[in-house]
Write a protein that holds these residues in place. Structure first.
Motif, PDB file in Angstrom:
ATOM      1  N   LEU A  32      13.265  -7.612  12.660  1.00 18.37           N
ATOM      2  CA  LEU A  32      13.198  -6.206  11.571  1.00 18.37           C
ATOM      3  C   LEU A  32      13.397  -5.001  12.530  1.00 18.37           C
ATOM      4  CD1 LEU A  32      12.332  -5.940   8.727  1.00 18.37           C
ATOM      5  CD2 LEU A  32      10.186  -5.320   9.391  1.00 18.37           C
ATOM      6  N   GLY A  33      13.333  -5.220  13.640  1.00 17.84           N
ATOM      7  CA  GLY A  33      13.679  -4.059  14.707  1.00 17.84           C
ATOM      8  C   GLY A  33      12.593  -3.601  15.426  1.00 17.84           C
ATOM      9  N   LEU A  34      12.275  -2.294  15.802  1.00 20.37           N
ATOM     10  CA  LEU A  34      11.363  -1.641  16.780  1.00 20.37           C
ATOM     11  C   LEU A  34      10.926  -0.122  16.087  1.00 20.37           C
ATOM     12  CD1 LEU A  34       9.864  -1.521  19.364  1.00 20.37           C
ATOM     13  CD2 LEU A  34      11.986  -0.642  20.180  1.00 20.37           C
ATOM     14  N   MET A  35       9.356   0.019  16.214  1.00 27.99           N
ATOM     15  CA  MET A  35       9.244   1.119  15.802  1.00 27.99           C
ATOM     16  C   MET A  35       8.334   1.862  16.996  1.00 27.99           C
ATOM     17  SD  MET A  35       8.039   0.706  11.816  1.00 27.99           S
ATOM     18  CE  MET A  35       8.676  -0.156  10.739  1.00 27.99           C
ATOM     19  N   ILE A  36       8.504   3.091  17.272  1.00 29.53           N
ATOM     20  CA  ILE A  36       7.571   3.562  18.228  1.00 29.53           C
ATOM     21  C   ILE A  36       7.207   5.034  17.644  1.00 29.53           C
ATOM     22  CG2 ILE A  36       7.308   4.347  20.699  1.00 29.53           C
ATOM     23  CD1 ILE A  36      10.060   2.747  21.184  1.00 29.53           C
ATOM     24  N   PRO A  37       5.886   4.759  16.941  1.00 32.51           N
ATOM     25  CA  PRO A  37       5.667   6.011  16.211  1.00 32.51           C
ATOM     26  C   PRO A  37       5.696   7.418  16.820  1.00 32.51           C
ATOM     27  CG  PRO A  37       4.588   4.129  15.331  1.00 32.51           C
ATOM     28  CD  PRO A  37       5.255   3.743  16.522  1.00 32.51           C
ATOM     29  N   HIS A  38       5.158   7.452  18.200  1.00 35.24           N
ATOM     30  CA  HIS A  38       4.698   8.457  18.811  1.00 35.24           C
ATOM     31  C   HIS A  38       5.995   9.356  19.396  1.00 35.24           C
ATOM     32  CE1 HIS A  38       4.696   5.612  22.223  1.00 35.24           C
ATOM     33  NE2 HIS A  38       5.139   6.629  22.941  1.00 35.24           N
ATOM     34  N   LEU A  39       7.102   8.489  19.472  1.00 33.53           N
ATOM     35  CA  LEU A  39       8.513   9.239  19.644  1.00 33.53           C
ATOM     36  C   LEU A  39       9.265   9.468  18.686  1.00 33.53           C
ATOM     37  CD1 LEU A  39       9.505   6.952  22.811  1.00 33.53           C
ATOM     38  CD2 LEU A  39       8.345   9.153  22.772  1.00 33.53           C
ATOM     39  N   GLY A  40       8.866   9.075  17.339  1.00 39.20           N
ATOM     40  CA  GLY A  40       9.520   9.254  16.077  1.00 39.20           C
ATOM     41  C   GLY A  40      10.759   8.161  15.949  1.00 39.20           C
ATOM     42  N   VAL A  41      10.606   7.065  16.794  1.00 45.58           N
ATOM     43  CA  VAL A  41      11.657   5.873  16.742  1.00 45.58           C
ATOM     44  C   VAL A  41      11.148   5.043  15.679  1.00 45.58           C
ATOM     45  CG1 VAL A  41      12.922   4.239  17.882  1.00 45.58           C
ATOM     46  CG2 VAL A  41      12.298   6.224  19.116  1.00 45.58           C
TER      47      VAL A  41
END
Length: 212
Positions: free
Chosen positions: A129-138
């Motif tokens: 599904l991919g990758l999420m890095i919320p603190h970087l807005g990614v």
């Protein structure tokens, strides 16, 4: 495995979407939309010969036309194009790739793993599904649901379980430090990710969903 090998995956400064699209039914449309809505501060570079712009962002006809090597490239095209695209990305200096495509045979997965190793490319996926890095807005993902920053990291082989957890967390107002869909684990796997997350100051707990 060295934590340093995958550290840039989790601190990208630029992202390319290979196979970006203005067709709402295509993965390249959803990934571009998610990146733009996530608030990522770095360059987001769509790559497609079909459109001059995707979601209003100037598009590049091929990987060689990119103005800089992306820290992460998300390949949203079909499985038959993956190997030449990885070769082109490696030539440009991109070392981190996410592959969304599913349906690869065991032989194709083995070939993909060897190809990435030969080109010194770190791979998340395929069939992910991919990758999420919320603190970087990614939000470099194919998900229809977003998440907010938190202290729990989530890693899953199943894209379906990722979607379920995201829906559940949204209703419970639970956030994540990282949300990682590893798919078929051709290259980057649970052990390497746990080494990284175990040293990450933002992560207080790690939740895993393991098929095998």
């Amino acid at each position: 495995m060295s934590v340093k090998r995958i550290s840039q995956f989790f601190n990208p400064k630029s992202i390319a979407v290979v196979g970006a699209s203005n067709n709402a039914s295509r993965p390249g449309y959803i990934v571009m939309r998610n990146l733009l809505q996530g608030g990522f501060n770095g360059p987001i570079m769509p790559v497609t010969p079909k459109y001059n712009a995707v979601h209003g962002v100037l598009a590049y006809p091929d990987i060689n036309a990119l103005p800089q090597a992306p820290d992460i490239a998300i390949i949203c095209t079909n499985k038959s194009t993956i190997l030449p695209l990885i070769s082109a990305l490696a030539e440009q200096g991109c070392k981190n790739v996410i592959v969304i495509a599913a349906g690869l045979s065991e032989q194709q997965k083995a070939t993909l793993a060897s190809h990435c190793k030969a080109h010194k490319v770190n791979l998340l996926g395929p069939n992910c599904l991919g990758l999420m890095i919320p603190h970087l807005g990614v939000n470099a993902s194919f998900s229809h649901t977003v998440t907010r920053p938190g202290k729990v990291a989530f890693i899953s082989q199943s894209a379906a379980v990722c979607s379920t957890i995201l829906d559940w967390a949204q209703h419970k107002d639970i956030g994540f430090s990282y949300f990682i869909s590893v798919g078929d684990c051709v290259d980057i796997d649970f052990g390497e990710l746990l080494d990284f997350l175990g040293r990450d100051a933002r992560t207080k707990a790690v939740l895993l969903y393991i098929d095998n």
